[in-house]
Design an enzyme around this catalytic site. Sequence first.
Site, PDB file in Angstrom:
ATOM      1  N   CYS A  91      16.539  47.783 -59.817  1.00 43.75           N
ATOM      2  CA  CYS A  91      18.007  47.697 -59.839  1.00 43.75           C
ATOM      3  C   CYS A  91      18.646  48.590 -60.901  1.00 43.75           C
ATOM      4  O   CYS A  91      19.811  48.959 -60.785  1.00 43.75           O
ATOM      5  CB  CYS A  91      18.452  46.258 -60.076  1.00 43.75           C
ATOM      6  SG  CYS A  91      17.556  45.038 -59.119  1.00 43.75           S
ATOM      7  N   HIS A 343      25.611  45.617 -53.966  1.00 40.73           N
ATOM      8  CA  HIS A 343      24.648  46.105 -54.961  1.00 40.73           C
ATOM      9  C   HIS A 343      23.630  47.021 -54.269  1.00 40.73           C
ATOM     10  O   HIS A 343      22.489  46.636 -54.049  1.00 40.73           O
ATOM     11  CB  HIS A 343      23.979  44.885 -55.603  1.00 40.73           C
ATOM     12  CG  HIS A 343      22.895  45.173 -56.589  1.00 40.73           C
ATOM     13  ND1 HIS A 343      22.749  46.392 -57.239  1.00 40.73           N
ATOM     14  CD2 HIS A 343      21.880  44.385 -57.053  1.00 40.73           C
ATOM     15  CE1 HIS A 343      21.691  46.330 -58.048  1.00 40.73           C
ATOM     16  NE2 HIS A 343      21.148  45.131 -57.938  1.00 40.73           N
ATOM     17  N   CYS A 373      20.563  43.310 -64.718  1.00 38.74           N
ATOM     18  CA  CYS A 373      19.218  42.749 -64.625  1.00 38.74           C
ATOM     19  C   CYS A 373      18.391  43.585 -63.657  1.00 38.74           C
ATOM     20  O   CYS A 373      18.920  44.370 -62.875  1.00 38.74           O
ATOM     21  CB  CYS A 373      19.270  41.293 -64.177  1.00 38.74           C
ATOM     22  SG  CYS A 373      19.963  41.036 -62.534  1.00 38.74           S
TER      23      CYS A 373
END
Length: 387
Positions: A91, A343, A373
């Site tokens: 991520c 995302h 995160c």
Amino acid sequence: MNTVVIVDCLRTPMGRSKGGAFRHQRAEDLSAHLMKGILARNPQVNPKEIEDIYWGCVQQTLEQGFNVARNAALLAGLPIEIGAVTVNRLCGSSMQALHDAARAIMVGDAEICLVGGVEHMGHVPMTHGVDFHPGLSKNVAKAAGMMGLTAEMLGKLHGISRQQQDEFAARSHARAHAATLEGRFKNEILPTEGHAADGTLFTLDYDEVIRPETTVAGLAELRPVFDPANGTVTAGTSSALSDGASAMLVMSEQKAKALGLTIRARIKAMAVAGCDPSIMGYGPVPATHKALQRAGLTMQDMDVVELNEAFAAQSLPCAKDLGLLEMMDDKVNLNGGAIALGHPLGCSGTRISTTLINLMEAKDAKYGLATMCIGLGQGIATIFERP
């Protein structure tokens, strides 16, 4: 050591992954469009002076395989002499791309770099081809590879209620919708070709993922998706699946001044940190503490914060332990976040940084923090400073 500055930052609109506007656009197309767009906005930059392209992407297979950074650069018609590398820290990939470029500039290995990231989650799903080593379960709980369950765990550990999660998610959509209506995203979105529901080609200049009709009452009716029996995390309190790309033009301060470019932000500090994979969403807390220490600053010094919203159950514990819960409406995700915008994994690091820099300018802020995160237990953070 050279000071690293951001002279421009851009992103595509965020498209819905399921039947959205970018269903016929490839990841390379979105990336190449941004590469060309950010250089067109900065004609003082000679593309031949770009040392390297650092591009984040998580699922590096199918259309995102074989070094999507290089493929996109060639598709964009950039000089073949420019290097290009695809970066993967899950991520945090495009924020890691920014860190890699910054360090190259700091030590003098580059003067100008093009940075960004992409993820087409409609074409290349997050779990495509994933095959965890069976032996990993000796050290890590199997559920640590299931992001929604890690959010459930983190939320339970911190006493985050279903009501709090629903309120946070509704806030994200409301703020993102307001930002759209008020034109606050206009400077950061590069209009991008897409396809309407009937298949006609059109130019998308807004985030189609936002659901302005979202309410706390409506969210309360959704069932938990990851732990149906005892859970609290729903699809509505999780980041949306979306397709998109983001980009930043990064260089040494000396080079920016020589070219007469406006310095929009400096990189003040960078950090990554690990945490327990079973509560992977807690990573922003140790990463932020490291970055603040390196910058010689405190959380109170941060005027604006972008905390990536993987899940409401993940964001709220981080906000709590960073001392931000009482300052949410003054500092945190003021234009909404990933619950509303989505995302797209490899895109998000430079996406939240782009939104942050625009917010810092709008608020005449001095310092800003972007943090997120990372799956399997990591966090990454960048502190920006305006001149």
